[in-house]
Design an enzyme around this catalytic site. Structure first.
Site, PDB file in Angstrom:
ATOM      1  N   LEU A  59      -5.725 -18.077 -40.227  1.00 16.26           N
ATOM      2  CA  LEU A  59      -5.343 -19.228 -39.417  1.00 16.26           C
ATOM      3  C   LEU A  59      -5.979 -20.491 -39.963  1.00 16.26           C
ATOM      4  O   LEU A  59      -7.089 -20.474 -40.506  1.00 16.26           O
ATOM      5  CB  LEU A  59      -5.758 -19.015 -37.961  1.00 16.26           C
ATOM      6  CG  LEU A  59      -5.174 -17.757 -37.284  1.00 16.26           C
ATOM      7  CD1 LEU A  59      -5.726 -17.610 -35.880  1.00 16.26           C
ATOM      8  CD2 LEU A  59      -3.650 -17.822 -37.262  1.00 16.26           C
ATOM      9  N   SER A  60      -5.250 -21.579 -39.846  1.00 18.87           N
ATOM     10  CA  SER A  60      -5.718 -22.906 -40.229  1.00 18.87           C
ATOM     11  C   SER A  60      -6.229 -22.906 -41.664  1.00 18.87           C
ATOM     12  O   SER A  60      -5.468 -22.615 -42.581  1.00 18.87           O
ATOM     13  CB  SER A  60      -6.773 -23.388 -39.230  1.00 18.87           C
ATOM     14  OG  SER A  60      -6.716 -24.805 -39.130  1.00 18.87           O
ATOM     15  N   ALA A  61      -7.513 -23.196 -41.910  1.00 21.19           N
ATOM     16  CA  ALA A  61      -8.006 -23.201 -43.295  1.00 21.19           C
ATOM     17  C   ALA A  61      -7.823 -21.844 -43.952  1.00 21.19           C
ATOM     18  O   ALA A  61      -7.603 -21.758 -45.170  1.00 21.19           O
ATOM     19  CB  ALA A  61      -9.479 -23.612 -43.319  1.00 21.19           C
TER      20      ALA A  61
ATOM     21  N   MET B 219     -10.152 -27.633 -39.970  1.00 19.07           N
ATOM     22  CA  MET B 219      -8.943 -26.795 -39.974  1.00 19.07           C
ATOM     23  C   MET B 219      -9.359 -25.447 -39.416  1.00 19.07           C
ATOM     24  O   MET B 219      -9.688 -24.515 -40.152  1.00 19.07           O
ATOM     25  CB  MET B 219      -8.377 -26.674 -41.389  1.00 19.07           C
ATOM     26  CG  MET B 219      -7.765 -27.959 -41.889  1.00 19.07           C
ATOM     27  SD  MET B 219      -6.849 -27.765 -43.438  1.00 19.07           S
ATOM     28  CE  MET B 219      -8.155 -27.285 -44.554  1.00 19.07           C
TER      29      MET B 219
ATOM     30  N   TYR C 288      -5.296 -19.976 -43.518  1.00  9.65           N
ATOM     31  CA  TYR C 288      -3.905 -19.907 -43.969  1.00  9.65           C
ATOM     32  C   TYR C 288      -3.656 -20.826 -45.162  1.00  9.65           C
ATOM     33  O   TYR C 288      -2.801 -20.538 -45.994  1.00  9.65           O
ATOM     34  CB  TYR C 288      -2.944 -20.259 -42.834  1.00  9.65           C
ATOM     35  CG  TYR C 288      -1.507 -20.057 -43.260  1.00  9.65           C
ATOM     36  CD1 TYR C 288      -0.998 -18.781 -43.442  1.00  9.65           C
ATOM     37  CD2 TYR C 288      -0.686 -21.143 -43.547  1.00  9.65           C
ATOM     38  CE1 TYR C 288       0.295 -18.569 -43.879  1.00  9.65           C
ATOM     39  CE2 TYR C 288       0.624 -20.948 -43.977  1.00  9.65           C
ATOM     40  CZ  TYR C 288       1.100 -19.657 -44.148  1.00  9.65           C
ATOM     41  OH  TYR C 288       2.386 -19.460 -44.604  1.00  9.65           O
TER      42      TYR C 288
END
Length: 582
Positions: A167-169, A16, A171
Site C-alpha cells: 500500500l502507498s509507498a 505515502m 505499492y
C-alpha cells in the site's frame, strides 16, 4: 515534545502511507511524543483495517530477516532461492538506515537499494523477487528507489510478491516490477499522500505553558505544533500533497505501462483493492501462491546472464532430460502427446513394428491398472482377447529365445488349455478345462493301474514282489510291466493303492499279508496289511492305500507274504494303482 527525531519524520511532512497505518502509529506513539492522549480529525479508518495495520512485521515468506541472513552467510544481504534474489520490503518504509531490517518494524529505501544493486551485480542471480508486506512510509527516497527498480528490469526480471499488503509507498515499489503477484486476500493501492499536523496549543494552555517562537522569515514557523494550523498553511500543505500525488501516479504509470495509466491511478482516489478486484483494476497481474509465483516461466541465458521470461500462449519447449515436448496454453505447460491415437497400422514401443507384428514393444516392464472410481472409472480392469470361430486359436505364446515353450488359451477349440513344449514343435497338454462343465483334465499327470493275468504263487515266510504283467492305463509309461515297478517321473506327492485276492493252494489255514516297498528296500509307512481270520479262496482280500512323497527316479513295488500255509495271489483281481496328486 518527546522523541523529536520520530516526530519530525511523522508530522508536517508528506507520507505515502495507508491511513490505517498512520492512525495505528499515532495511537501508539502519539501520547509518547506529545505527553498526553491525542484526538484525530480528518481520518476515518475501518476498525479491522486499523487492527491489521497494527500487527508486527511478519517473518518473510521466503526467508529470515535481512540482518540475520547477512550475518549468517557473510556474502550477500539477501536470500538466494533457486537463483532468485529475495529482497524483503516489510513494515514501515523509511529513507535512511541501511542496516535496519523488518525485524525492527522498519525497512529503509537505502537498504533495499543496496540489496538491489548487489543482486544486479551478482552473476549467480537469475532474477529478483520483491517480498512485500508494507502499508507504506516516507515519501523521501521512495521515488528514486522506484526508478532504480524499474531500471533493473532491463538487466534481470523483477517480480513483486505481495504477501498481504503493498500500500502507498509499498505499492510505488511494487508497481515497478515486471509483474505483481498477490494472494486472494492481498491488498494493493492506496495511491495517495497524507500529512499529519499536531496542535498542542490547547494542551499547553491547560498546563499554563506558553511557548514563544522567535524566528526570521515569515514561513519559518509554518505548521508548528504550538499554534492552531492556519487555513492558508493548510491549503499550502494540501497543494504540496497534490504535487506528490501526481508524481506518485506518474511513477506508478511508468512502472505499469499500458496496464495502468496515471489518470487511472489518480481515479482510484487512494482506494485499496484486494485480490481479483486488484487484477480487474490493473493494479496487479495475477493471483497465486507467492512461493510458486515464478513457476511456469522460461529461463533464458544470454549475454552472460539469466533471464526469466513469462511465457505466451503457443510457446513450445523441449524438455531434454525427459524427452518431452510441451506447449503453453495460457495457464500451464501441457504435453503435446495426442489425447487419442486411432486406426494406426503399426505401433512400435522401443522397437520397430512390422506387418507380422503390427503392435510390438521392447521393454522390461509393463503395467495395466484400473481407472479408479475417484478418477471417473469403475475400479475394474478387463483385458479382452477375441477370436472369430471356435476352431481358431486364441492365446498367449510364451517363448525363450523366440522358441515357444508354453501356450495358454483356447487352441483349436473352446476348451481352456495349457500346453508346454521342449522344442517349440512337440507340445504336451498339462491342463485342459472343459468350457461346458468346468471339469479339469490333466492329460500328462503320472498315473497307472497294473494287474496280473495269472495266479502268483508265494511260499511261506518270504516277502515276494507280485508280478503285475498288464496295465489298464499307464500315462507317461510310469509303470514297467517287465520289472513290476512304478518309477516316479518327477518329484511330488503320490497316492497308491492295491488289492490282493487270496486263492487256496492246499489249506485255508494260510494267512495273507501285503505291503508297498520303496526302492526295493523300505516298507512305506501305512501300506502294511494282514488278514488273520480264516481265508476263503477267491473271496478274502486285502486293500492297501497310502500317500508318499517321492523324488524323480524313486520306485514303488507291491509285495505279498503268506504265513502258516502257502497260497496264491489270484489273477485278474490282484492289482496295483497310483497317481501324482501334488
Amino acid at each position: 515534545m518527546h522523541h523529536a527525531q520520530i516526530a519530525q519524520r511523522a508530522f508536517n511532512t508528506p507520507l505515502m502511507v495507508d491511513p490505517a497505518k498512520a492512525l495505528a502509529f499515532l495511537s501508539g506513539l502519539g501520547p509518547r511524543i506529545t505527553g498526553q492522549e491525542i484526538t484525530f480529525q480528518g481520518l476515518e479508518v475501518d476498525a479491522s483495517d486499523q487492527a491489521a495495520s497494527s500487527l508486527p512485521a511478519r517473518a518473510s515468506l521466503f526467508g529470515n530477516d535481512l540482518a540475520q541472513r547477512h550475518r549468517r552467510n557473510g556474502s550477500q544481504p539477501f536470500a538466494m532461492i533457486d537463483g532468485i534474489a529475495v529482497i524483503e520490503i516489510a513494515g514501515t518504509l523509511v529513507h535512511r538506515g541501511a542496516w535496519i531490517g523488518q525485524s525492527s518494524g522498519l525497512t529503509s529505501y537505502e537498504g533495499i537499494a543496496a540489496q538491489l544493486q548487489a543482486a544486479l551485480a551478482d552473476p549467480a542471480v537469475q532474477g529478483i523477487a520483491l517480498d512485500i508486506d508494507s502499508f507504506g512510509g516516507e515519501v523521501a527516497g521512495a521515488f528514486d528507489l522506484a526508478d532504480r527498480i524499474r531500471a533493473a528490469r532491463a538487466q534481470k526480471p523483477v517480480r513483486a510478491f505481495v504477501t498481504e499488503h503493498a500500500l502507498s509507498a509499498g505499492y510505488v515499489l511494487a508497481s515497478q516490477a515486471d509483474r505483481i503477484i498477490l494472494p486472494r486476500t492481498g491488498a494493493v493501492g492506496s495511491i495517495g499522500v497524507v500529512a499529519l499536523h499536531t496542535d498542542m496549543s490547547g494542551a499547553l494552555d491547560q498546563k499554563g505553558i506558553a511557548v514563544t517562537l522567535i524566528h526570521v522569515g515569515s514561513h519559518k514557523i509554518d505548521a508548528n505544533p504550538y499554534q492552531p494550523l492556519p487555513e492558508a498553511i493548510h491549503d499550502q500543505m494540501q497543494r504540496q500533497l497534490e504535487v506528490v500525488r501526481f508524481l506518485f501516479a506518474e511513477t506508478v504509470a511508468a512502472g505499469r505501462g499500458d496496464r495502468l495509466s496515471d489518470a487511472a491511478a489518480l481515479a482510484t482516489e487512494a482506494a485499496v483493492f484486494r485480490g481479483a478486484d486488484a487484477i480487474a483494476a490493473g493494479l496487479a497481474d495475477e493471483i497465486a501462491d507467492p512461493v510458486t509465483g515464478w513457476d511456469l516461466n522460461v529461463a533464458l541465458f544470454t549475454d552472460g546472464a539469466w533471464f526469466r521470461l513469462p511465457p505466451r500462449t503457443g510457446w513450445r519447449a523441449w524438455v531434454e532430460e525427459e524427452g518431452l515436448l510441451l506447449a503453453y496454453d495460457g495457464s500451464d505447460w501441457i504435453g503435446t502427446t495426442p489425447a487419442s491415437l486411432q486406426n494406426l497400422a503399426l505401433l512400435g514401443v522401443g522397437t520397430t513394428a512390422d506387418t507380422a507384428n503390427p503392435f510390438s514393444a521392447k521393454l522390461n516392464a509393463a503395467l495395466w491398472t484400473a481407472k479408479t472410481t475417484g478418477e471417473g472409472g469403475t475400479g475394474d480392469l478387463f483385458y479382452t482377447m477375441n477370436k472369430e470361430a471356435a476352431g481358431d486359436d486364441l492365446g498367449l505364446t510364451l517363448q525363450t529365445g523366440f522358441v515357444t515353450k508354453a501356450l495358454l488359451g483356447l487352441f483349436g477349440s473352446e476348451k481352456f488349455r495349457l500346453a508346454v513344449s521342449p522344442d517349440g514343435s512337440t507340445f504336451f497338454d498339462g491342463l485342459i478345462v472343459d468350457n461346458t462343465s468346468g471339469i479339469v483334465d490333466q492329460p500328462q499327470l503320472p498315473r497307472f493301474k497294473a494287474y496280473t493275468d495269472y495266479d502268483n504263487y508265494v511260499g511261506v515266510g518270504t516277502w515276494t514282489k507280485i508280478a503285475l504283467n498288464n496295465t489298464e492305463y499307464n500315462d507317461q509309461g510310469c509303470f514297467d510291466a517287465g520289472t513290476n515297478l512304478f518309477t516316479a517321473p518327477v518329484d511330488g506327492t503320490y497316492l497308491f493303492g492295491a488289492t490282493l485276492l487270496y486263492k487256496i493252494n492246499s489249506s485255508t489255514s494260510a494267512r495273507m499279508r501285503g505291503r508297498l516297498v520303496l526302492n526295493g528296500a523300505t516298507e512305506i509307512r501305512g501300506s502294511f496289511g494282514e488278514i488273520s481270520a480264516t481265508h476263503v479262496s477267491l473271496a478274502t482280500a486285502i486293500w492297501l492305500q497310502t500317500m508318499v512323497p517321492l523324488s524323480a527316479g524313486d520306485t514303488v513295488e507291491l509285495q505279498g507274504y503268506f504265513r502258516a500255509q502257502d497260497g496264491y495271489f489270484a489273477a485278474e483281481h490282484t492289482s496295483f494303482w497310483g497317481a501324482k496328486i501334488g
